[in-house]
Design a protein around this motif. Structure first.
Motif, PDB file in Angstrom:
ATOM      1  N   ASP A 113      -2.227  11.820  -4.587  1.00 20.28           N
ATOM      2  CA  ASP A 113      -3.551  11.460  -4.063  1.00 20.28           C
ATOM      3  C   ASP A 113      -3.568  11.723  -2.556  1.00 20.28           C
ATOM      4  O   ASP A 113      -2.553  11.536  -1.869  1.00 20.28           O
ATOM      5  CB  ASP A 113      -3.837   9.981  -4.340  1.00 20.28           C
ATOM      6  N   TYR A 114      -4.718  12.149  -2.064  1.00 15.44           N
ATOM      7  CA  TYR A 114      -4.869  12.494  -0.639  1.00 15.44           C
ATOM      8  C   TYR A 114      -6.254  12.070  -0.189  1.00 15.44           C
ATOM      9  O   TYR A 114      -7.246  12.259  -0.914  1.00 15.44           O
ATOM     10  CB  TYR A 114      -4.692  14.001  -0.456  1.00 15.44           C
ATOM     11  N   PHE A 142      -3.876   6.318  -5.214  1.00 14.78           N
ATOM     12  CA  PHE A 142      -4.285   5.068  -4.570  1.00 14.78           C
ATOM     13  C   PHE A 142      -5.244   4.306  -5.478  1.00 14.78           C
ATOM     14  O   PHE A 142      -6.122   4.895  -6.114  1.00 14.78           O
ATOM     15  CB  PHE A 142      -4.999   5.342  -3.246  1.00 14.78           C
ATOM     16  N   SER A 143      -5.092   2.988  -5.495  1.00 17.64           N
ATOM     17  CA  SER A 143      -6.091   2.155  -6.166  1.00 17.64           C
ATOM     18  C   SER A 143      -7.257   1.926  -5.220  1.00 17.64           C
ATOM     19  O   SER A 143      -7.187   2.220  -4.024  1.00 17.64           O
ATOM     20  CB  SER A 143      -5.468   0.819  -6.572  1.00 17.64           C
ATOM     21  N   PHE A 166      -4.085  10.170   4.734  1.00 16.64           N
ATOM     22  CA  PHE A 166      -3.048   9.435   4.022  1.00 16.64           C
ATOM     23  C   PHE A 166      -2.827  10.100   2.662  1.00 16.64           C
ATOM     24  O   PHE A 166      -3.775  10.619   2.055  1.00 16.64           O
ATOM     25  CB  PHE A 166      -3.453   7.976   3.793  1.00 16.64           C
ATOM     26  N   ALA A 167      -1.587  10.060   2.187  1.00 12.13           N
ATOM     27  CA  ALA A 167      -1.273  10.563   0.855  1.00 12.13           C
ATOM     28  C   ALA A 167      -0.245   9.645   0.215  1.00 12.13           C
ATOM     29  O   ALA A 167       0.487   8.915   0.910  1.00 12.13           O
ATOM     30  CB  ALA A 167      -0.756  11.996   0.918  1.00 12.13           C
ATOM     31  N   THR A 168      -0.189   9.692  -1.123  1.00 10.84           N
ATOM     32  CA  THR A 168       0.772   8.865  -1.855  1.00 10.84           C
ATOM     33  C   THR A 168       1.386   9.669  -2.992  1.00 10.84           C
ATOM     34  O   THR A 168       0.776  10.640  -3.482  1.00 10.84           O
ATOM     35  CB  THR A 168       0.095   7.610  -2.427  1.00 10.84           C
ATOM     36  N   ASP A 169       2.570   9.260  -3.406  1.00 12.73           N
ATOM     37  CA  ASP A 169       3.199   9.844  -4.588  1.00 12.73           C
ATOM     38  C   ASP A 169       3.181   8.866  -5.766  1.00 12.73           C
ATOM     39  O   ASP A 169       3.845   9.077  -6.782  1.00 12.73           O
ATOM     40  CB  ASP A 169       4.630  10.287  -4.289  1.00 12.73           C
ATOM     41  N   VAL A 205       0.871  -1.177   0.000  1.00  8.77           N
ATOM     42  CA  VAL A 205       0.000   0.000   0.000  1.00  8.77           C
ATOM     43  C   VAL A 205       0.907   1.226   0.000  1.00  8.77           C
ATOM     44  O   VAL A 205       1.637   1.460   0.972  1.00  8.77           O
ATOM     45  CB  VAL A 205      -0.935   0.013   1.227  1.00  8.77           C
ATOM     46  N   PRO A 206       0.913   2.046  -1.050  1.00  5.88           N
ATOM     47  CA  PRO A 206       1.935   3.082  -1.226  1.00  5.88           C
ATOM     48  C   PRO A 206       1.694   4.352  -0.409  1.00  5.88           C
ATOM     49  O   PRO A 206       1.648   5.469  -0.943  1.00  5.88           O
ATOM     50  CB  PRO A 206       1.871   3.364  -2.729  1.00  5.88           C
TER      51      PRO A 206
END
Length: 408
Positions: free
Chosen positions: A138-139, A164-165, A156-159, A54-55
């Protein structure tokens, strides 16, 4: 822990995500019981999420607190950090544009989720521009609901390219009930400690949390004892508006308390317009530090009086009595209502010296026993022997001018 960061996952494989989600949930519920601090749990949870594919590259917890100085705190983790960053927020922040124009305000206003794909057009908050500039794609923010509708926030956030899927979002959402439970326990533990520190002081709170809760439990300690009292408070409280009286008392206690705590003293109680503090003799510099505290407090009160005069108020007067000796430090009171304080003849002497300041018009009086232990007898003015009510023999009394802040 084996790292799965470089593995490739097929989102359609029904066996992968449920298994890894279950492992993280099991860890969160059953294996975090020995960890006291929620910031450490957040860091470990995010590392485990990364290992599970989970990124998550940024996460934060936002708590409202019952603290005399701060309305809330933010715990922030970013990928690569071994520890989370903790920031506190003053009362009034909830009225600022920074808060009102944020996802946190939206969640606290009742939203069940706030999500923003940062690589797509849509409703904007200033936070989104900051995250996009830092490379996030994504946030998502959710409420963490605690008992009695106490609402906090997790984000949560991702680069990851594409954000996020749906599988990622499902795993994160499934963690929320367990995270709410785990965070509430830690927050209430912290709240209990904060309230005890606020109302009885840091050392007494440690004793109470360690189990000193029965009537009569306590220890005998040697300490420098300081008792301070505000002058003419009865007349002030009768004549001044209530809010002005509270403002005056808070300013006075700030001026007195700050130096006491700075130099290792422990304020055991505020008594109306007075306070009782001790400087345990386990510190060899306790008596010298007590004198430093008084000197700095006198300066702070002088500055406060300058402000009061500018506002058309009379300057504040005070009396301080200081003695040294053994005191009983522990729980005293009724069966159901206890006070963690100090008692003993040494406390009585300090109290009588404080009362004596009214008679001989000196703001700070010290006993000979304290002066000799502080080691600055030659720098103080010896006022002679004085009988003190309830004390057998007359006490040799010294006046403090502020010049004696170090031993001879």
């Amino acid at each position: 822990m084996s790292s799965l960061l470089n593995a490739t996952f097929d989102a359609s494989d029904e066996g992968i995500w449920p298994t890894r989600r279950r492992k993280i949930l099991d860890w969160l519920v059953t294996e975090t019981r020995h960890e006291r601090f929620i910031d450490n749990i957040l860091v470990e949870m995010c590392i485990r999420l990364l290992d599970a594919g989970v990124p998550v590259t940024r996460a934060s917890l936002h708590f409202r607190t019952n603290h005399p100085q701060w309305i809330g705190a933010r715990i922030l983790w970013r990928k690569g950090l071994a520890e989370a960053e903790i920031r506190t927020f003053d009362y009034g922040v909830e009225e600022t544009d920074q808060y009102l124009n944020s996802p946190l305000h939206e969640i606290n206003s009742g939203a069940s989720v706030v999500r923003r794909r940062l690589d797509e057009d849509g409703p904007q908050y200033p936070l989104y521009d900051e995250l996009r500039a830092d490379g996030y794609t994504d946030y998502i923010a959710w409420p963490l609901d605690h008992t009695l509708d106490k609402r906090h926030v997790v984000t949560f956030a991702t680069d990851r390219t594409g954000g996020f899927s749906e599988d990622h979002i499902t795993i994160l959402a499934d963690l929320l009930p367990a995270l709410a439970l785990v965070s509430e326990i830690r927050l209430k533990n912290r709240l209990a400690r904060t309230l005890l520190e606020t109302y009885v002081g840091p050392h007494a709170s440690e004793q109470i949390l360690a189990g000193a809760t029965t009537r009569g439990s306590g220890v005998t300690v040697g300490a420098g004892i300081l008792i301070c009292d505000l002058r003419n408070f009865t007349a002030i409280s009768d004549l001044w508006p209530r809010d002005d009286v509270i403002e005056l008392l808070n300013g006075y206690f700030d001026a007195m308390s700050g130096p006491i705590e700075k130099h290792g003293g422990e304020i055991l109680k505020f008594m109306g317009d007075g306070l009782l503090a001790i400087f345990p003799l386990t510190d060899p510099m306790a008596c010298a530090n007590l004198l430093r505290a008084i000197s700095e407090a006198q300066t702070a009160v002088a500055e406060l009086n300058h402000e009061n005069i500018q506002k058309g108020r009379d300057p504040l007067g005070y009396g301080i009595g200081v003695h040294v000796g053994d005191v009983m430090y522990g729980n005293i009171g009724s069966r159901k209502r206890l006070d963690f304080t100090v008692i003993g003849p040494a406390v009585n002497v300090a109290s009588r010296l404080e009362s004596l300041t009214k008679e001989i018009k000196r703001p700070v009086l010290l006993s000979k026993a304290f002066v000799e232990m502080a080691g600055c007898k030659s720098k103080l003015e010896n006022l002679g022997l004085f009988p003190l009510r309830g004390v057998g023999e007359p006490i040799d009394v010294y006046a403090f001018s502020g010049d004696c802040i170090s031993p001879d």
